[in-house]
Structures are given as structure tokens and as C-alpha cells.
Design an enzyme around this catalytic site. Structure first.
Site, PDB file in Angstrom:
ATOM      1  N   GLY A   1       0.772  -1.686   0.000  1.00 14.01           N
ATOM      2  CA  GLY A   1       0.024   0.179  -0.053  1.00 14.01           C
ATOM      3  C   GLY A   1       1.063   1.234  -0.040  1.00 14.01           C
ATOM      4  O   GLY A   1       0.456   2.651  -0.216  1.00 14.01           O
ATOM      5  N   ASN A   2       1.445   1.344   0.703  1.00 13.05           N
ATOM      6  CA  ASN A   2       3.063   2.737   0.602  1.00 13.05           C
ATOM      7  C   ASN A   2       3.644   2.818  -0.579  1.00 13.05           C
ATOM      8  O   ASN A   2       4.286   3.785  -0.162  1.00 13.05           O
ATOM      9  CB  ASN A   2       3.797   2.704   2.200  1.00 13.05           C
ATOM     10  CG  ASN A   2       4.681   1.195   1.984  1.00 13.05           C
ATOM     11  OD1 ASN A   2       4.903   0.759   0.928  1.00 13.05           O
ATOM     12  ND2 ASN A   2       5.848   1.605   1.959  1.00 13.05           N
TER      13      ASN A   2
ATOM     14  N   LYS B   1     -11.598 -10.686   5.225  1.00  9.92           N
ATOM     15  CA  LYS B   1     -11.512  -9.890   4.043  1.00  9.92           C
ATOM     16  C   LYS B   1     -12.286  -8.446   5.049  1.00  9.92           C
ATOM     17  O   LYS B   1     -13.702  -8.254   4.099  1.00  9.92           O
ATOM     18  CB  LYS B   1     -10.520 -10.129   2.917  1.00  9.92           C
ATOM     19  CG  LYS B   1     -10.522  -8.658   2.570  1.00  9.92           C
ATOM     20  CD  LYS B   1      -8.930  -8.984   2.741  1.00  9.92           C
ATOM     21  CE  LYS B   1      -8.412  -8.053   2.568  1.00  9.92           C
ATOM     22  NZ  LYS B   1      -6.895  -7.415   2.706  1.00  9.92           N
TER      23      LYS B   1
ATOM     24  N   LYS C   1      -3.086 -10.551  -1.780  1.00  4.88           N
ATOM     25  CA  LYS C   1      -2.075  -9.994  -3.105  1.00  4.88           C
ATOM     26  C   LYS C   1      -0.674 -10.561  -2.988  1.00  4.88           C
ATOM     27  O   LYS C   1       0.061 -10.686  -4.527  1.00  4.88           O
ATOM     28  CB  LYS C   1      -1.907  -8.137  -3.399  1.00  4.88           C
ATOM     29  CG  LYS C   1      -1.949  -7.969  -2.416  1.00  4.88           C
ATOM     30  CD  LYS C   1       0.074  -6.939  -2.952  1.00  4.88           C
ATOM     31  CE  LYS C   1       0.954  -6.848  -1.617  1.00  4.88           C
ATOM     32  NZ  LYS C   1       0.795  -6.250  -0.331  1.00  4.88           N
TER      33      LYS C   1
ATOM     34  N   LYS D   1       2.049 -12.468   3.543  1.00  3.03           N
ATOM     35  CA  LYS D   1       3.737 -12.471   3.156  1.00  3.03           C
ATOM     36  C   LYS D   1       5.158 -13.890   2.841  1.00  3.03           C
ATOM     37  O   LYS D   1       5.605 -14.257   2.062  1.00  3.03           O
ATOM     38  CB  LYS D   1       4.649 -10.799   3.290  1.00  3.03           C
ATOM     39  CG  LYS D   1       4.010  -9.757   3.149  1.00  3.03           C
ATOM     40  CD  LYS D   1       4.601  -8.192   3.671  1.00  3.03           C
ATOM     41  CE  LYS D   1       3.719  -7.450   4.029  1.00  3.03           C
ATOM     42  NZ  LYS D   1       2.300  -7.144   2.171  1.00  3.03           N
TER      43      LYS D   1
HETATM   44  P1  ADP Z   1       1.430  -4.096   2.776  1.00  2.00           P
HETATM   45  O1  ADP Z   1       0.319  -2.672   2.263  1.00  2.00           O
HETATM   46  O2  ADP Z   1       2.412  -3.706   2.286  1.00  2.00           O
HETATM   47  O3  ADP Z   1       0.879  -5.639   2.154  1.00  2.00           O
HETATM   48  P2  ADP Z   1       0.490  -4.482   5.171  1.00  2.00           P
HETATM   49  O4  ADP Z   1       0.507  -3.533   5.741  1.00  2.00           O
HETATM   50  O5  ADP Z   1      -0.597  -5.699   4.770  1.00  2.00           O
HETATM   51  O6  ADP Z   1       1.241  -4.248   4.349  1.00  2.00           O
HETATM   52  O7  ADP Z   1       2.052  -6.081   5.694  1.00  2.00           O
HETATM   53  C1  ADP Z   1       3.051  -5.137   6.361  1.00  2.00           C
HETATM   54  C2  ADP Z   1       2.936  -4.447   8.110  1.00  2.00           C
HETATM   55  O8  ADP Z   1       3.449  -5.989   9.102  1.00  2.00           O
HETATM   56  C3  ADP Z   1       4.307  -3.771   8.945  1.00  2.00           C
HETATM   57  O9  ADP Z   1       3.811  -3.072   7.641  1.00  2.00           O
HETATM   58  C4  ADP Z   1       4.607  -4.605   9.837  1.00  2.00           C
HETATM   59  O10 ADP Z   1       3.659  -3.567  11.230  1.00  2.00           O
HETATM   60  C5  ADP Z   1       3.085  -5.165   9.779  1.00  2.00           C
HETATM   61  N1  ADP Z   1       3.816  -6.954  10.488  1.00  2.00           N
HETATM   62  C6  ADP Z   1       3.127  -7.613  11.298  1.00  2.00           C
HETATM   63  N2  ADP Z   1       3.794  -8.313  11.735  1.00  2.00           N
HETATM   64  C7  ADP Z   1       5.221  -8.182  11.463  1.00  2.00           C
HETATM   65  C8  ADP Z   1       6.237  -9.167  11.787  1.00  2.00           C
HETATM   66  N3  ADP Z   1       6.572 -10.024  12.337  1.00  2.00           N
HETATM   67  N4  ADP Z   1       7.214  -8.741  10.936  1.00  2.00           N
HETATM   68  C9  ADP Z   1       7.729  -7.391  10.822  1.00  2.00           C
HETATM   69  N5  ADP Z   1       6.472  -6.576  10.279  1.00  2.00           N
HETATM   70  C10 ADP Z   1       5.276  -7.369  10.774  1.00  2.00           C
HETATM   71 MG    MG Z   2      -1.116  -6.516   2.782  1.00  2.00          MG
END
Ligand code: ADP
Ligand code: MG
Length: 317
Positions: free
Chosen positions: A13-14, A132, A216, A278
Site C-alpha cells: 500500500g505504501n 477480509k 496480493k 507475505k
Molecule cells: P502491505 O500494504 O505492504 O501489504 P501490510 O500492512 O499488509 O502492508 O503488511 C506489512 C506490515 O506488517 C508491516 O508494516 C508491519 O507493521 C506488519 N507486521 C506484522 N507482523 C510483523 C512482523 N513479524 N515483522 C515485521 N512486520 C510485521
Molecule cells: Mg497487505
């Protein structure tokens, strides 16, 4: 370097929106320009063949909201159509931003968005358990009305109001994969945006959109697998994956094996809906072959991570 390694980049998203900034198209285009510079760095430094997958959470939220609010004058759009619209909207911006950045560095390349359908299994257990949240918040009364009139499933969301929830089934097959492979050699392809448009395959072979959202990162993994990519790069807000994330004993990780991913998933280190998919995507990709690697890092650290000096690298062993 003359390398012809294939890399699938999943943008979070960022990469499309400044956190906290207004969700306007103008603001998105500005952020996309910065993201395009980083993708261009990757192309120019390493020579990789690239495909790009992007998220669409905030964008689909806006498209749905607009569609719902306009329902008095023009019928609301189904979710699968909204996903298709978000692929066009975001793909257009990336095409423009990336073509421009590449041309500026004398590396002109065509950039094309493929509206992508992804087959899901109607028997996927996700359909029995929608998780979701999407679109705007509603009052309890509005929520009841939407449930009765439109068959939506709505849940109360942490005291902030009621929100529609949809299933998040696993991606099975990318419908447009042959075209994506054809384009790959000559073109930077933007595909499976927002996880792709979820469709089910009917008995007669026709496809039908379903009200669901595919993750995604999992769709990017499927794409990377199907094109035979060497690297799956997941770009998000954090530089590294952590154990005990946001706790006093947080430990950032430079390397992870597929088996360690499994162990840490079991131990609950990764938040569902953010880091968990991820890690699942990275692990599934790394498992395919000892030479394949997945990288999870931030946009800013992408080049360093490809050089092996930043981010979290996930491999089979
Ligand atoms: P994106 O839009 O890139 O998919 P998300 O917000 O869905 O982003 O996922 C990324 C986020 O997951 C990070 O910004 C962080 O805040 C969070 N996060 C949760 N658990 C962890 C972890 N174990 N290590 C690192 N980040 C984590
Ligand atoms: Mg995400």
C-alpha cells in the site's frame, strides 16, 4: 550485468499512497512517481526482467464507496467489477510513472497492465468464513439493510462501526498467464493487481466473477511460480521481518529458511492479514527450488536487499 533473471515485485500500500495522506488520484500519482524511480533503479542496476503486482485496499475502498453512494442514481457495481476498475486505475498510473522514469534514464521499455483474472476454488473453505473487511463503515441499521437487500455479510469492526467482509480464497491459476509470458521478454508487465479478479470456472468452461478478494502477496507468488521467476520481492513498509514484532525483545531477521518460516508461523510471530501472507508467499516460493529466493523489505531498501545487504531473504535451506 547482462543478467536475465526474472523478478516479480509485489508492491504494498505504501508504494501507492503516503500513509495518512488523502486518498486522491493526484496524491497517488505523486507517490507512484517515487516508486517508479526505485523500480527503474532496479532495472538499470541489475538488468532483471520484471513484472509488478500491486495491492488495492484503499483504492477499492474508494471505488466501492463511490459506487454505493451513487446507488440512488445508478446501480451499484459488483465487487469483481470494482477490482477490475482498480487494476485499470492503478495500472494506468504505474504505466505512466514507470515509462517516464525509464525514458529519463535512456532505458525506454514498454510498460503494460494486464487486467488479470485468477481462478479460485468454489470449495475453498474461505467461502464459508469471510474474513477480509472491505469498503466503508456502516451504522448497525445500514448494515442490517445491506445484509437483507444485497446479501452482504457484515461484521462489527473494533467499535468503529459495521463493515462488509468477504472471503479471501487462495489463488489457483492465473487466467491470462500465457499473454503475460508472451509479453514478459519485451515489456514490464503489471499483473494480478489487488490479487487479481477472483473467478470460478463453471462446468462449461466459462468464468464467473465472485465477491471475494485474493491476497496480493499470494497472487504474486502464484505469478512468480507460473512465469518461473528467480526472485519474488515483496516491498512493504518495514525493512525486515521480525520476531516478537513491536515487543521489547523484537528481533529483526536477515535470513529465513522455509522450515523456520513454518516454525515462526506456528509460534504466531506474523500478524494475519499483514505479515503472515507475505511469509506464506515467501516460503511457498522458496520451497520450489534451492536457487530461488524471496525477499521482504521496504521500497527504500530494495536495491540494497538485491545486493544482499538489507531486508529479509527467504530460501529453501
Ligand atoms: P502491505 O500494504 O505492504 O501489504 P501490510 O500492512 O499488509 O502492508 O503488511 C506489512 C506490515 O506488517 C508491516 O508494516 C508491519 O507493521 C506488519 N507486521 C506484522 N507482523 C510483523 C512482523 N513479524 N515483522 C515485521 N512486520 C510485521
Ligand atoms: Mg497487505
Amino acid at each position: 550485468m547482462g543478467s536475465h533473471q526474472k523478478v516479480v515485485i509485489a508492491l504494498g500500500g505504501n508504494a501507492l499512497q503516503e500513509p495518512g495522506a488523502p486518498a486522491t488520484a493526484e496524491a497517488q500519482l505523486e507517490v507512484v512517481k517515487k516508486t517508479a524511480e526505485i523500480i527503474t533503479d532496479i532495472k538499470c542496476i541489475f538488468g532483471y526482467e520484471l513484472a509488478i503486482v500491486h495491492g488495492n485496499g484503499p483504492q477499492i475502498g474508494r471505488i466501492l464507496l463511490a459506487s454505493e453512494l451513487a446507488a440512488e442514481v445508478t446501480p451499484a457495481m459488483p465487487l469483481n467489477v470494482c477490482t477490475a476498475m482498480s487494476q485499470g486505475y492503478i495500472g494506468y498510473h504505474i504505466q505512466q510513472g514507470l515509462s517516464h522514469a525509464l525514458a529519463n534514464r535512456n532505458r525506454p521499455l514498454p510498460v503494460v497492465t494486464v487486467i488479470t483474472q485468477v481462478v479460485v476454488d468454489p470449495a475453498d473453505p474461505a467461502f464459508q468464513n469471510p474474513t477480509k473487511p472491505i469498503g466503508p463503515f456502516y451504522s448497525e441499521e445500514e448494515a442490517g439493510k445491506l445484509a437483507a437487500e444485497r446479501g452482504f455479510v457484515l461484521r462489527e469492526d473494533a467499535g468503529r462501526g459495521w463493515r462488509r467482509v468477504v472471503p479471501s480464497p487462495l489463488p489457483q491459476r492465473i487466467v491470462e498467464i500465457h499473454s503475460i509470458k508472451e509479453l514478459w521478454d519485451s515489456t514490464i508487465v503489471i499483473a494480478a493487481g489487488g490479487g487479481g479478479i477472483p473467478v470460478i470456472e463453471k462446468e462449461d468452461g466459462t468464468l464467473e466473477g465472485v465477491p471475494a478478494v485474493i491476497d496480493k502477496d499470494l497472487a504474486a507468488e502464484k505469478l512468480a511460480e507460473e512465469v518461473g521467476a528467480d526472485i519474488l520481492m515483496i516491498l512493504t513498509e518495514v525493512e525486515q521481518v521480525a520476531l516478537n514484532y513491536k515487543k521489547a525483545n523484537q528481533q529483526n531477521l536477515s535470513r529465513l529458511t522455509a522450515a523456520e518460516c513454518e516454525q515462526y508461523i506456528r509460534e504466531g510471530h506474523f500478524a494475519p492479514g499483514s505479515m503472515l501472507p507475505k511469509i506464506q508467499a515467501a516460503q511457498a516460493f522458496a520451497r520450489l527450488h534451492p536457487k530461488k529466493k524471496a525477499i521482504i523489505t521496504s521500497l527504500a531498501k530494495a536495491v540494497e536487499a538485491l545486493n544482499g545487504s538489507a531486508g529479509t531473504v527467504i530460501t529453501q535451506q
